[in-house]
Design a protein around this motif. Structure first.
Motif, PDB file in Angstrom:
ATOM      1  N   LEU A 674       0.827  -1.198   0.000  1.00 21.90           N
ATOM      2  CA  LEU A 674       0.000   0.000   0.000  1.00 21.90           C
ATOM      3  C   LEU A 674       0.868   1.258   0.000  1.00 21.90           C
ATOM      4  O   LEU A 674       0.572   2.239  -0.706  1.00 21.90           O
ATOM      5  CB  LEU A 674      -0.931  -0.010   1.212  1.00 21.90           C
ATOM      6  N   MET A 675       1.951   1.244   0.782  1.00 25.40           N
ATOM      7  CA  MET A 675       2.834   2.406   0.854  1.00 25.40           C
ATOM      8  C   MET A 675       3.489   2.679  -0.500  1.00 25.40           C
ATOM      9  O   MET A 675       3.607   3.833  -0.927  1.00 25.40           O
ATOM     10  CB  MET A 675       3.900   2.195   1.933  1.00 25.40           C
ATOM     11  N   ARG A 676       3.905   1.613  -1.198  1.00 27.55           N
ATOM     12  CA  ARG A 676       4.521   1.791  -2.517  1.00 27.55           C
ATOM     13  C   ARG A 676       3.504   2.365  -3.508  1.00 27.55           C
ATOM     14  O   ARG A 676       3.820   3.217  -4.341  1.00 27.55           O
ATOM     15  CB  ARG A 676       5.095   0.467  -3.012  1.00 27.55           C
ATOM     16  N   TYR A 677       2.269   1.889  -3.387  1.00 24.04           N
ATOM     17  CA  TYR A 677       1.215   2.380  -4.289  1.00 24.04           C
ATOM     18  C   TYR A 677       0.952   3.869  -4.038  1.00 24.04           C
ATOM     19  O   TYR A 677       0.868   4.670  -4.973  1.00 24.04           O
ATOM     20  CB  TYR A 677      -0.067   1.569  -4.087  1.00 24.04           C
ATOM     21  N   LEU A 678       0.832   4.224  -2.758  1.00 22.14           N
ATOM     22  CA  LEU A 678       0.586   5.625  -2.426  1.00 22.14           C
ATOM     23  C   LEU A 678       1.742   6.514  -2.894  1.00 22.14           C
ATOM     24  O   LEU A 678       1.525   7.621  -3.404  1.00 22.14           O
ATOM     25  CB  LEU A 678       0.380   5.784  -0.914  1.00 22.14           C
ATOM     26  N   ALA A 679       2.981   6.015  -2.686  1.00 25.69           N
ATOM     27  CA  ALA A 679       4.145   6.788  -3.108  1.00 25.69           C
ATOM     28  C   ALA A 679       4.149   6.986  -4.620  1.00 25.69           C
ATOM     29  O   ALA A 679       4.526   8.053  -5.125  1.00 25.69           O
ATOM     30  CB  ALA A 679       5.426   6.087  -2.657  1.00 25.69           C
ATOM     31  N   SER A 680       3.721   5.944  -5.381  1.00 20.80           N
ATOM     32  CA  SER A 680       3.697   6.066  -6.840  1.00 20.80           C
ATOM     33  C   SER A 680       2.696   7.115  -7.304  1.00 20.80           C
ATOM     34  O   SER A 680       2.828   7.684  -8.395  1.00 20.80           O
ATOM     35  CB  SER A 680       3.359   4.706  -7.473  1.00 20.80           C
ATOM     36  N   LEU A 681       1.669   7.381  -6.489  1.00 22.03           N
ATOM     37  CA  LEU A 681       0.672   8.399  -6.810  1.00 22.03           C
ATOM     38  C   LEU A 681       1.058   9.781  -6.278  1.00 22.03           C
ATOM     39  O   LEU A 681       0.306  10.745  -6.456  1.00 22.03           O
ATOM     40  CB  LEU A 681      -0.691   8.002  -6.228  1.00 22.03           C
ATOM     41  N   GLY A 682       2.199   9.825  -5.609  1.00 19.70           N
ATOM     42  CA  GLY A 682       2.609  11.093  -5.014  1.00 19.70           C
ATOM     43  C   GLY A 682       1.878  11.412  -3.739  1.00 19.70           C
ATOM     44  O   GLY A 682       1.911  12.558  -3.271  1.00 19.70           O
ATOM     45  N   GLN A 683       1.221  10.417  -3.159  1.00 19.36           N
ATOM     46  CA  GLN A 683       0.477  10.619  -1.925  1.00 19.36           C
ATOM     47  C   GLN A 683       1.353  10.265  -0.715  1.00 19.36           C
ATOM     48  O   GLN A 683       2.218   9.391  -0.806  1.00 19.36           O
ATOM     49  CB  GLN A 683      -0.771   9.727  -1.912  1.00 19.36           C
ATOM     50  N   THR A 684       1.124  10.935   0.390  1.00 18.23           N
ATOM     51  CA  THR A 684       1.876  10.670   1.624  1.00 18.23           C
ATOM     52  C   THR A 684       1.193   9.576   2.430  1.00 18.23           C
ATOM     53  O   THR A 684       0.007   9.702   2.759  1.00 18.23           O
ATOM     54  CB  THR A 684       1.970  11.940   2.489  1.00 18.23           C
TER      55      THR A 684
END
Length: 810
Positions: A674-684
């Motif tokens: 989930l963290m990698r996915y959020l990071a790929s979207l530019g989300q914190t």
């Protein structure tokens, strides 16, 4: 002896001497004989360690850079400058940083070998203001300084630094009486001068007060005793510029300032010389040691001046001028020596409205204590020594070398009783306690106690601690209570901080809580025995400990320790035989009891009773058993010495910490996608996920970075990529320290011989270290690489890449 650099002092006319006064106030606990943690020195353990890392060690290997900014070579500044180093500082350094300590001693020996004259001068031992000392204390401080120097440097000192350059005629007489030939003073300490011709005729005295003396020559001060001492008055403006005006920002500018201080038309030999705190070179001014090395090397290489020590200059150009000093003067107080006894206005700042009226009552309190115990010392001392004051003067031999052989030599020479040759005898304990009482009664006058802005400062607390130990020993020896007038006078020394009250409150609420009795020492060693590491030396705290019939039992998370122990204070040989029982119930639940050994029957009953209830894992009954067998004598973790308390609490909390870390690791592995996915979207990611990732990945990275020659760069790269993919940044000094440790280990292996694969690994690790992603201080690795280069002359391509990466000339 001719100088190996080719310069002849008989021909040269221009000389330069830079003097560094290297000193730290003694910081050791007078009970433990070690420096305890000082949080204000963070990230280092204490201020000695911090200043050593920033100044003393760098000056032993000061870098000279080439035109590209790479390290060309290193210089031991101590072999080029004139210096004094405090005996108490050197004693600490000998234990804590033996490499730098040896470099300082070697520098003086090297200067003698190459030029015939040393660079080191002695220092009055405890940094007391000599003009304010009792005559006996002044004599002892000078003699201790001379003898300490002789024992460390292997030669008699010709020069001595006066603490704060505080001087009067009796102080100079004390130096001359001890065989000292020269000293250094500030220009404002010269009152008048005159020239004396070889025929003996002299010109009229000229008033040069106010710092108007021409310091480019040596002066002879003729004393009332008929003896004389050579005095150098340093260049005041130039010294202040070095200390306070950022001259050390540029080594070339420093050299220009030294060069520009000569008088162009002078016909006699000139010595341009400065004197500052040695800490200017690296501690007060970062990279100041490099500026110093560059400036002196530049002056010498260009032939602008010959770099000398005071000892060398005086030998070739003895004084033809006489001087009289300003009585009761110093280099750091515009009012003479008032900074150490009155509210003269000199201080290190503080809040608006602060004063230093506390200085007078503080000194008066110490005088009261000193004068109360002196006659008792003399009276009892006559029954133990041929001459108690002479015994105190020579006690420095035992302080320097406390071995049994050294003590026997001392007592055979100074003692008046055969009982003094028996270790731990009542007579010997009393004799050593007397001398220790006197040592601390002098140490309480260490100048730093008055120098700063409040009576509650750590330096003044240290002086109060010495007073507390002197008072404690006096009470043990004589049974009298000396503290009434002492405490009353301390109460008059009011703090500028309302919460501190006055010196008496500081003494009672802070200083005395750090006192360590033999019973507390016994409790400490008994409790720490449950957490002793195999092979751990339990003797760094000024005590010798012998465990007798120790026993440990375990039940689940709990541990029980029982036995006897004998604890002995190393300096006085005072000792105590106790039995003990200690129990650790897990986490921070640690306690126990100690008592004077009650005899074998009661001791055996205690062991049998506690062992029986512990075997049933009845922890409540164990605690009741401790109260039963040690009524009023139970202890908690508060009895542990401060640094050991921190270590042991960290050890007992390890299992709890492991549970927490495992929890973070589990959270991270569950949420990593989930963290990698959020990071790929530019989300914190949520803070809880980020924290779990930082802790987990930093822990894994730390383990990989610290594997030495087995370091796996592929695994490290994978972890850093994983962190980047999860949107977290890994940082923290512990990562850089682990990487430094590995690179040092690899470079150490390079010193054993050529190894292309290892050199390539070192180059790639250095590239990682210097890449900026991990906090990394390269200085220790650079020093190690320079040593390998100079010793082996390595020139392989991987080595060149390594040197280039670490900014070292290959």
């Amino acid at each position: 002896m001719a100088r190996k650099d080719g310069y002849s002092l008989a021909v040269s006319k221009k000389y330069v001497c830079v003097h560094g006064h290297f000193y730290q106030p003694p910081r050791e606990s007078p009970w433990l004989e070690v420096v305890e943690e000082q949080p204000s020195a963070a990230p280092m353990h204490d201020w000695n360690e911090r200043v050593d890392a920033e100044c003393y060690a760098p000056n032993a290997r000061a870098r000279i850079l080439d035109s590209d900014g790479n390290i060309d070579h290193v210089v031991n500044n101590y072999s080029k400058i004139s210096f004094d180093a405090g005996p108490t500082l050197l004693a600490w350094m000998e234990r804590a940083d033996p490499e730098t300590y040896r470099a300082i001693l070697d520098a003086d020996a090297r200067a003698i070998s190459e030029r015939g004259y040393g660079t080191a001068m002695a220092q009055a031992h405890g940094h007391l203001i000599l003009p304010l000392c009792h005559e006996r204390d002044r004599r002892t401080q000078v003699l201790w300084g001379v003898r300490d120097f002789e024992l460390r440097f292997g030669r008699r000192p010709k020069a001595m630094w006066l603490p704060e350059t505080a001087a009067d005629t009796p102080s100079l007489e004390a130096l001359a009486d001890a065989g000292i030939e020269l000293t250094v003073l500030a220009p404002n300490q010269c009152a008048r001068v005159r020239h004396r011709a070889p025929s003996g005729s002299a010109t009229k005295w000229v008033d040069v007060s106010g710092g108007r003396v021409d310091g480019r020559r040596a002066y002879k001060v003729v004393l009332p005793s008929g003896r004389a001492i050579t005095v150098f008055f340093y260049d005041g403006p130039l010294s202040r510029a070095v200390a306070f005006e950022r001259v050390l920002d540029d080594g070339a500018r420093f050299a220009d300032r030294l060069r520009g201080a000569f008088e162009p038309r002078a016909r006699e030999a000139q010595l341009v010389h400065i004197a500052t705190d040695g800490e200017s070179y690296g501690h007060h001014h970062r990279f100041g040691e490099m500026a110093l090395a560059f400036a002196l090397e530049t002056l010498q290489a260009r032939g602008d001046a010959t770099v000398v020590s005071y000892e060398e200059f005086a030998a070739h150009h003895p004084p033809t001028w006489e001087a009289e000093i300003a009585e009761g003067s110093s280099w750091s107080c515009a009012h003479g020596i008032e900074r150490w006894r009155s509210d003269c206005g000199c201080s290190t700042g503080g809040a608006q409205g602060w004063n230093q009226r506390w200085r007078g009552p503080l000194r008066e309190a110490f005088d009261l204590l000193r004068d109360a115990i002196a006659p008792r010392f003399e009276e009892l001392g006559r029954t133990l020594f041929h001459d108690p004051w002479r015994a105190r003067d020579t006690y420095i031999d035992v302080l320097y070398d406390p071995s049994e052989a050294s003590r026997l030599r001392f007592f055979e020479r100074e003692g008046s009783s055969a009982l003094l040759r028996e270790r731990g005898s009542e007579a010997r304990v009393r004799a050593l306690s007397l001398l220790e009482m006197q040592r601390h009664a002098m140490s309480m006058y260490t100048s730093c106690g008055w120098f700063f802005n409040d009576v509650s400062g750590i330096e003044t607390e240290q002086c109060l601690a010495y007073a507390a130990r002197a008072l404690e020993l006096a009470t043990e020896l004589f049974g009298d209570r000396f503290e009434g007038p002492f405490l009353a006078k301390l109460a008059e020394a009011e703090s500028n901080r309302p919460e501190s009250g006055n010196a008496r409150r500081v003494f009672e609420a802070t200083v005395r809580t750090h006192a360590v009795s033999l019973r507390r020492a016994a409790a400490h060693y008994a409790m720490s025995s449950l957490f002793a590491e195999p092979g751990r030396d339990e003797r760094p705290y000024g005590f010798e400990v012998q465990f007798i019939e120790p026993e440990q039992r375990r039940a689940a998370k709990a541990r029980l320790g029982m036995g006897q122990l004998r604890v002995e204070q190393e300096r006085t040989e005072a000792h105590l035989h106790v039995d003990y029982a200690v129990v650790h119930l897990g986490d921070h639940n640690l306690g126990g009891g100690v008592r004077p050994f009650p005899g074998r029957a009661l001791h055996a009953a205690m062991r049998e009773d506690l062992a029986e209830v512990f075997s049933r894992y009845d922890l409540t009954e164990v605690l009741r058993g401790l109260e039963k067998h040690f009524p009023g004598a139970t202890e908690s973790t508060r009895a542990l010495f401060h640094d050991e308390q921190k270590r042991i609490l960290a050890a007992v909390l390890t299992s709890t910490l492991e549970v927490a870390l495992s929890g973070y690791e589990q959270i991270y592995h569950q949420q990593a996608p989930l963290m990698r996915y959020l990071a790929s979207l530019g989300q914190t990611p949520p803070n809880a996920f980020t924290l779990a990732a930082e802790i987990t990945l930093a822990r894994a990275l730390h383990g990989e970075l610290g594997r030495g020659v087995e370091i796996d760069l592929v695994a490290i790269d994978a972890l850093t990529r994983e962190a980047s993919g999860a949107g977290v940044t890994l940082h923290g000094p512990e990562l850089g320290e682990a990487l430094e440790s590995s690179l040092l280990a690899i470079i150490a292996r390079l010193s054993l011989g050529e190894d292309g694969a290892l050199e390539d690994l070192a180059s790639r690790v250095a590239t990682l270290a210097m890449g900026g992603g991990i906090p990394f201080a390269p200085s220790r690795c650079q020093d190690a690489l320079v040593r390998v280069r100079d010793e082996r002359g390595v020139r392989s391509e991987p080595f060149r890449r390594l040197a280039h990466t670490l900014h070292v000339r290959a």
